[in-house]
Motif scaffolding. Structure first.
Motif, mmCIF file in Angstrom:
data_model
loop_
_atom_site.group_PDB
_atom_site.id
_atom_site.type_symbol
_atom_site.label_atom_id
_atom_site.label_comp_id
_atom_site.label_asym_id
_atom_site.label_seq_id
_atom_site.Cartn_x
_atom_site.Cartn_y
_atom_site.Cartn_z
ATOM 1 N N ARG A 30 0.369 -8.670 6.101
ATOM 2 C CA ARG A 30 -0.476 -9.580 6.855
ATOM 3 C C ARG A 30 0.295 -10.856 7.157
ATOM 4 O O ARG A 30 0.244 -11.393 8.240
ATOM 5 N N GLU A 31 1.037 -11.298 6.145
ATOM 6 C CA GLU A 31 1.785 -12.533 6.272
ATOM 7 C C GLU A 31 2.825 -12.436 7.381
ATOM 8 O O GLU A 31 2.916 -13.302 8.245
ATOM 9 N N SER A 32 3.587 -11.334 7.383
ATOM 10 C CA SER A 32 4.635 -11.237 8.393
ATOM 11 C C SER A 32 4.039 -10.949 9.767
ATOM 12 O O SER A 32 4.558 -11.413 10.776
ATOM 13 N N THR B 223 -2.389 -27.624 2.362
ATOM 14 C CA THR B 223 -3.013 -28.699 1.604
ATOM 15 C C THR B 223 -1.964 -29.571 0.942
ATOM 16 O O THR B 223 -2.180 -30.752 0.705
ATOM 17 N N ASP C 107 -2.099 -4.852 4.163
ATOM 18 C CA ASP C 107 -2.037 -5.461 2.840
ATOM 19 C C ASP C 107 -1.372 -6.835 2.897
ATOM 20 O O ASP C 107 -0.761 -7.210 3.882
ATOM 21 N N ALA C 108 -1.564 -7.596 1.824
ATOM 22 C CA ALA C 108 -1.319 -9.033 1.869
ATOM 23 C C ALA C 108 0.051 -9.403 2.442
ATOM 24 O O ALA C 108 0.164 -10.277 3.291
ATOM 25 N N LYS C 109 1.080 -8.723 1.982
ATOM 26 C CA LYS C 109 2.433 -9.103 2.383
ATOM 27 C C LYS C 109 2.671 -8.813 3.866
ATOM 28 O O LYS C 109 3.284 -9.599 4.580
ATOM 29 N N TYR D 261 11.388 -10.625 -2.301
ATOM 30 C CA TYR D 261 10.630 -10.740 -1.068
ATOM 31 C C TYR D 261 9.142 -10.639 -1.342
ATOM 32 O O TYR D 261 8.328 -11.322 -0.741
ATOM 33 N N PHE D 262 8.799 -9.750 -2.290
ATOM 34 C CA PHE D 262 7.392 -9.470 -2.526
ATOM 35 C C PHE D 262 6.682 -10.627 -3.209
ATOM 36 O O PHE D 262 5.522 -10.924 -2.918
ATOM 37 N N GLU E 31 2.882 -25.134 10.092
ATOM 38 C CA GLU E 31 1.556 -24.778 9.602
ATOM 39 C C GLU E 31 1.106 -25.839 8.610
ATOM 40 O O GLU E 31 1.788 -26.084 7.616
ATOM 41 N N HIS F 264 -2.846 -5.525 -4.268
ATOM 42 C CA HIS F 264 -1.703 -5.584 -3.355
ATOM 43 C C HIS F 264 -1.327 -7.031 -3.085
ATOM 44 O O HIS F 264 -0.383 -7.314 -2.374
ATOM 45 N N ASP F 265 -2.115 -7.946 -3.666
ATOM 46 C CA ASP F 265 -1.941 -9.357 -3.351
ATOM 47 C C ASP F 265 -1.152 -10.026 -4.468
ATOM 48 O O ASP F 265 -1.641 -10.221 -5.567
ATOM 49 N N SER G 211 -7.134 -23.754 -0.421
ATOM 50 C CA SER G 211 -6.835 -22.494 -1.075
ATOM 51 C C SER G 211 -7.396 -22.446 -2.488
ATOM 52 O O SER G 211 -7.481 -21.406 -3.097
ATOM 53 N N LEU H 292 7.277 -23.505 14.507
ATOM 54 C CA LEU H 292 5.860 -23.683 14.197
ATOM 55 C C LEU H 292 5.746 -24.540 12.955
ATOM 56 O O LEU H 292 6.569 -24.450 12.060
ATOM 57 N N SER I 161 0.841 -1.193 0.000
ATOM 58 C CA SER I 161 0.000 0.000 0.000
ATOM 59 C C SER I 161 0.879 1.246 0.000
ATOM 60 O O SER I 161 1.930 1.284 0.635
ATOM 61 N N HIS J 283 -12.182 -13.962 8.760
ATOM 62 C CA HIS J 283 -13.007 -14.538 7.707
ATOM 63 C C HIS J 283 -12.142 -15.317 6.729
ATOM 64 O O HIS J 283 -12.633 -15.912 5.794
ATOM 65 N N HIS K 147 -12.417 -16.742 -5.798
ATOM 66 C CA HIS K 147 -12.049 -17.629 -6.913
ATOM 67 C C HIS K 147 -12.975 -17.401 -8.096
ATOM 68 O O HIS K 147 -12.544 -17.243 -9.223
ATOM 69 N N GLN L 271 -9.817 -18.302 5.760
ATOM 70 C CA GLN L 271 -9.571 -19.667 6.211
ATOM 71 C C GLN L 271 -8.089 -19.957 6.412
ATOM 72 O O GLN L 271 -7.713 -20.662 7.332
ATOM 73 N N PHE M 30 -3.650 -20.953 10.161
ATOM 74 C CA PHE M 30 -2.330 -20.572 10.642
ATOM 75 C C PHE M 30 -2.359 -20.271 12.131
ATOM 76 O O PHE M 30 -1.494 -20.710 12.884
ATOM 77 N N ARG N 121 1.081 -11.918 10.968
ATOM 78 C CA ARG N 121 0.439 -13.077 11.594
ATOM 79 C C ARG N 121 1.493 -14.034 12.133
ATOM 80 O O ARG N 121 1.293 -14.700 13.141
ATOM 81 N N MET N 122 2.623 -14.060 11.442
ATOM 82 C CA MET N 122 3.746 -14.871 11.914
ATOM 83 C C MET N 122 4.190 -14.377 13.283
ATOM 84 O O MET N 122 4.352 -15.153 14.225
#
Lengths: 377, 373, 324
Positions: B180-182, A315, B176-178, A231-232, A312, A191-192, B247, A310, A37, B203, A169, B205, B210, B184-185
């Motif tokens: 969020r990843e770090s 699937t 934002d997504a990236k 990294y991104f 995780e 951003h994903d 996923s 950890l 962002s 919301h 999806h 999954q 995780f 939550r870790m």
């Protein structure tokens, strides 16, 4: 049509939100702008739409400069993050809005609106007001409004970010189906990175107003030009380590407190100028394997050891988060395994086999890749 | 601390109505949950399923119409939220905007008339727990912090008061997504180190899997299933659970079982003995995960014919995905590398397929978790 | 039910015997609520409802300053309805309200819409001007001078342009028109419209622009529909306020010339000054009834919420019933 941006710049006050951005979106290409962002991706999109004035540089559509063209004269369709469908108009009128603005005959409207609605499975909702619709249905109304007008280019501003994962999806497939059908240049902002990777023909990773790298998803994944791109792109993120390069006879070794790895000749050759100095090594989690399942020969030279924090479940197997001793405190390392690591390994030291053919190396100071040619950027 | 909810029901007043409408579905519908001491339970579900209401009810911000909430052995019906010893992190962080980070942390001590020294010592302790660079954040006005930083301060503000229960309501949804990843870790590690009972509402999954030791999946005010990821993923109680996790979407094929064979569209397969014994003849729905297909080459080699719309390669997972339709049903499959063309011939991997009732949505047969080792 | 098996282990602990919910905390909360509400409710009762009820009762009596009050039934109402001045006053009030709404109601809406197109800075200045406390009494007195037939500003403009000398407030035909005009400079509602417009997501306008809508189409299809509930609310207020108009004619014309600007409320005031309490209350109740009627009709006729699904027609409802 094609869209060409050259040295596109937008300033807010002293700060350049978009700072000399160049790219070209080809005929029927699905082009994704991705970045964290505040990186300027949305501003760039809004400049293409004409919603934001262009301070410097040129924007061309079909080689015609459109810097000063009003949005409605650019003949584009845009899907907004909040969908921007009008709550006081029925679904039918929302979809017909652009047609009515352009004064199309009502016989045309009566025919085209239900067609577009049917494409996105909302033909039974035409008389409803947006308030009566679910989030996914609203989004499809926005898509139908974009489709119905037969625009010359399509712009999307994070259209999926307000949807639940399950709906995403389907919406993704809907957008790609629309693209397949129209074959018009499309610019899609998100951003994903996983969304970008799965949808893009080509994509641009942006960072603080500049484009770091443009290419196909695979190119960006396999040959990132900088630590930022490395990294991104990819989840979980690439592991980055500070290390030094040590030459020993024919070989080049990657040395860090926690590991020493012998680089394969293919990598070693590109490193001539860096031997003896500091370097940033990037190893993707999916290039770390349990030794017995590694698709290559495992030995001292390509193994490192880490303590599991950890596990995780995924699937496909599991993602293992572990730590290794570093120069200043512990270093985090993530590894994606194709199998489930049993919970009893938590707290244990496990060996990780590194696929050295896939190690990325970056200049420790400039953070640019020392493996990828500068021209690829 | 152990948290127990027994048969909790909560109805909201309808807008503009003074009485509770009995025909309206309740926000929470006979919910029972048992969260062990130190356990993290993710509460996940589509929007409007009641997950946030559940959290607010455990916090005491909502009262139950009937049923009880126990903290260890105590019924907390009469305990006000501020006296429950909980730390709550909100979606919008809810920091006090007029204070610096440090002020936000100190607020609790000011309200509870603790000494300045005590406050400072505790803040130091927290900064150690929160890790590198945290002290820098404390000196800044909260409004100048980025989303991720605000969120760290919000979590720290919770820890300061030494809560016995952590309640988190979509704490990282606005990042934002990236990031969020770090984040939550970082949170997962923190919870592990801190060993405190936690309810984590989301919301998403993936995030639920995780963060949670166990995951409670909710729909329309009910807990549909609670368990570990393997239980939910490989032994879903119904179609809703099966489609919620994973996923990539699960393919749902309407089929018919007869004479120890299963027919779907043009294709017919003999059923493995185990399945043939268990399934009654009649219509069923088969749920097949993208990774649970077998391929029969490009030519008509038997199985079901898939019309491919799009082939996608996922370099990060070294996967090739094919999206398309099989006899009208949307299907996404993990295809062999190098797959091309418009047609694939597929057979479900019967060891990994789930069978659902055709009329209801409950599961008739689930594969159970595979042996990984 | 599938859920039961899933949560069975959790329920097992609390086998059956559930005590009924203990809403003592919610009861306490409700009590607190009433304590907070009490002052407001009390004030409203004492200063609002009690006078209303009393005046309703008084309107059926012969209430005077002194002496016994006796019940006289509809005598006051009869007297009022037969009073030609009452009819005139009501006519004046209604014409005033209609004129005022026709001439002044739309202007603030337009100004607000146009201001949204202005640069932020201009908009802020205009908002500041609107916020300035304008005394309506002061304004009224000022306008009296503007309208003065001998040395007023308007007269000098009129004569300067070569017109004959105008009577302005002295003409019984024109007086209501001139009384309404000052309302044009009171932009109070404009502020509310502006606030409403600012709450409209900019993406609506952007989407409309990309879809090819021009300036007027954007106003017609976005601004106005989004403002609709507020416009209707303001219209209701305007109707109520204008039917009760008192201070402007009082200050500028005192009801003249010859009662041509004497509104209903002014006439109530006149009767009160004659100490005819019963008549005054009866007339007030009549005015109250008129306003209630107008409001009721408006509420019934106009749907406020622009986003609500269209009302089903009666026929549709009937056929639907038939389906089931």
């Amino acid at each position: 049509m094609t869209i060409t941006a050259s040295r596109l710049t937008k300033r807010f006050g002293d700060k350049a939100a978009v700072d000399g951005v160049d790219f070209e979106v080809g005929e029927s290409e699905f082009f994704v702008l991705v970045g964290p962002s505040g990186c300027g991706k949305t501003t760039t999109l809004r400049m293409i739409a004409g919603l934001e004035s262009i301070d410097d540089g040129e924007l061309r559509m079909n080689s015609v400069v459109v810097n000063e063209t009003r949005p409605r004269d650019r003949d584009i369709a845009m899907v907004f993050q909040d969908y921007a469908i009008f709550p006081h108009l029925s679904v039918h009128e929302n979809i017909a809005y652009g047609l009515r603005s352009r004064r199309l005959a009502s016989s045309v409207i009566r025919q085209r609106v239900p067609d577009a609605a049917a494409t996105f499975r909302i033909e039974h909702l035409l008389r409803r007001k947006p308030r009566q619709l679910s989030g996914g249905e609203r989004q499809r109304v926005a898509l139908a409004r974009a489709l119905v007008r037969d625009a010359q280019a399509y712009l999307y501003d994070e259209p999926l970010s307000n949807l639940d994962a399950q709906l995403r999806h389907q919406a993704r497939e809907d957008i790609l189906a629309l693209h397949q059908r129209q074959r018009k240049p499309t610019v899609y902002v998100t951003h994903d990175q996983s969304e970008a990777m799965s949808m893009a023909d080509r994509m641009a990773v942006m960072r603080s107003g500049r484009i770091e790298q443009v290419g196909t998803p695979r190119e960006l994944y396999e040959n990132p030009v900088s630590t930022f791109v490395a990294y991104f792109i990819g989840t979980p993120s690439i592991n980055l380590f500070q290390a030094t390069l040590r030459a020993e006879v024919e070989d080049v070794w990657l040395e860090a407190p926690a590991f020493s790895l012998r680089l394969p000749p293919s990598r070693a050759r590109a490193l001539a100028g860096h031997v003896g100095g500091p370097i940033t090594a990037g190893i993707r989690p999916e290039d770390l394997h349990p030794p017995r399942q590694a698709p290559f020969e495992v030995g001292e030279h390509n193994t490192m050891t880490a303590r599991v924090d950890l596990v995780e479940p995924t699937t496909a197997g599991s993602t293992v988060y572990a730590t290794m001793p570093g120069p200043a405190g512990d270093l985090d390392v993530a590894a994606s395994f194709g199998a489930r690591l049993p919970d009893r390994f938590v707290g244990q030291e496990v060996p990780l086999a590194v696929d050295l053919e896939k190690v990325h190396l970056f200049d420790a100071v400039t953070e640019r890749s020392v493996l990828v040619d500068a021209r690829a950027a | 601390m152990r948290i127990r909810l027994a048969d909790v029901t909560k109805r909201y007043l309808r807008e503009g109505s003074l009485r509770v409408a009995s025909d309206e579905p309740p926000a929470l519908d006979h919910i029972s949950l048992d969260i062990a001491d130190g356990e993290t339970v993710s509460v996940v579900g589509p929007s409007g399923c009641g997950k946030s209401t559940l959290l607010r009810l455990v916090a005491g911000l909502e009262t139950a119409d009937c049923g009880t909430v126990h903290y260890d052995e105590h019924d907390v019906a009469d305990v006000a939220p501020q006296d429950r010893g909980i730390g709550m992190v909100f979606q919008d962080y809810a920091l006090y905007p007029t204070m610096k980070g440090a002020g936000n942390l100190k607020y609790y001590f000011d309200v509870h008339r603790r000494t300045e020294d005590e406050a400072r010592a505790r803040a130091k302790e927290i900064a150690d727990i929160m890790g590198v660079g945290f002290e820098l954040l404390l000196g800044q006005q909260t409004t100048t912090l980025s989303g991720g930083e605000q969120q760290r301060v919000a979590i720290a503000r919770c820890i300061v008061r030494d809560p016995t229960l952590f309640l988190m309501d979509e704490p990282i949804v606005n990042l934002d997504a990236k990031l969020r990843e770090s984040t939550r870790m970082e949170m997962a590690k923190l919870l592990k180190r801190y060993g405190i009972t936690t309810m984590f509402v989301t919301h998403d999954q993936q995030e639920a899997v995780f963060m949670g030791d166990r995951i409670a999946l909710m729909r329309a005010g009910r807990v549909v299933q609670i368990g570990t990821f393997d239980e939910l993923y490989y032994s879903p109680v119904n179609l809703f659970v099966a489609t919620f996790f994973g996923s990539r979407p699960l393919a749902v094929l309407p089929a018919t079982v007869a004479d120890r064979t299963v027919r779907f569209g043009e294709a017919a397969w003999p059923l493995p003995a185990v399945l043939a014994d268990r399934l009654e003849p009649g219509p069923v729905r088969i749920g097949v995960r993208p990774e649970a297909w077998r391929f029969a080459g490009a030519e008509s080699g038997g199985g079901a014919r898939m019309a491919v719309d799009r082939i996608e390669s996922v370099p990060a997972e070294r996967l090739t995905l094919a999206h398309g339709t099989v006899s009208g049903a949307r299907v996404t499959v993990v295809a062999p590398a190098g797959t091309a063309g418009d047609v694939l011939w597929l057979t479900p991997d019967w060891e990994a397929a789930t069978f659902f009732a055709a009329d209801g949505e409950h599961a008739l047969h689930t594969p159970g978790a595979p042996e990984f080792f | 039910m599938t859920t039961d098996t899933a949560v069975a282990d959790a329920t097992a602990a609390e086998d059956g015997a559930q005590p009924p919910a203990t809403p003592s905390r919610s009861r306490r909360r409700r009590r607190q609520l009433w304590i907070f509400l009490a002052p407001a409710v009390l004030l409203n009762l004492v200063w609002g409802w009690y006078p209303l009820a009393t005046s309703f009762v008084l309107s059926f009596t012969d209430a005077r300053l002194r002496g016994d009050v006796t019940f006289t039934g509809f005598e006051s109402y009869e007297r009022m309805i037969n009073d030609p001045l009452v009819a005139q006053a009501f006519r004046v009030s209604i014409i005033f309200a209609v004129l005022s709404i026709v001439l002044t109601f739309v202007v603030p809406i337009l100004v607000a819409i146009l201001l949204m197109e202005m640069p932020r800075r201009t908009m802020r200045w205009m908002m500041l001007l609107w916020f300035l406390p304008l005394s309506s009494v002061g304004t009224a007195i000022l306008w009296r001078y503007v309208y003065n037939t001998d040395y007023g500003l308007l007269q000098s403009i009129a004569t300067g342009l070569g017109f004959d000398r105008q009577p302005f407030l002295n003409s019984s035909d024109q007086v209501l028109f001139w009384l309404v005009i000052p309302g044009l400079v009171l932009y109070g509602p404009g502020l509310i419209y502006l606030a409403t417009l600012q709450s409209v997501p900019t993406s609506y306008y952007e989407a409309a622009e990309i879809e090819g809508a021009g300036f007027w189409r954007k106003i017609w299809t976005i601004s106005l529909p989004r403002m609709r509930p507020v416009i209707l609310m303001m219209l209701m207020f305007a109707v109520i306020g204008n039917l009760q108009q008192f201070e402007w004619p009082m200050l500028m014309t005192d009801g003249g010339p010859g009662g041509a600007s004497r509104t209903a409320v002014m006439y109530v005031y006149d009767i009160l000054n004659q100490l005819r309490y019963a008549d005054a209350t009866a007339l007030s109740i009549l005015l109250f009834a008129l306003i209630m009627l107008v409001v009721a009709v408006m509420r019934f006729a106009i749907r406020e919420d622009p986003d609500a699904p269209p009302r089903r027609s009666l026929r549709e409802l009937v056929t639907r019933k038939g389906d089931h």
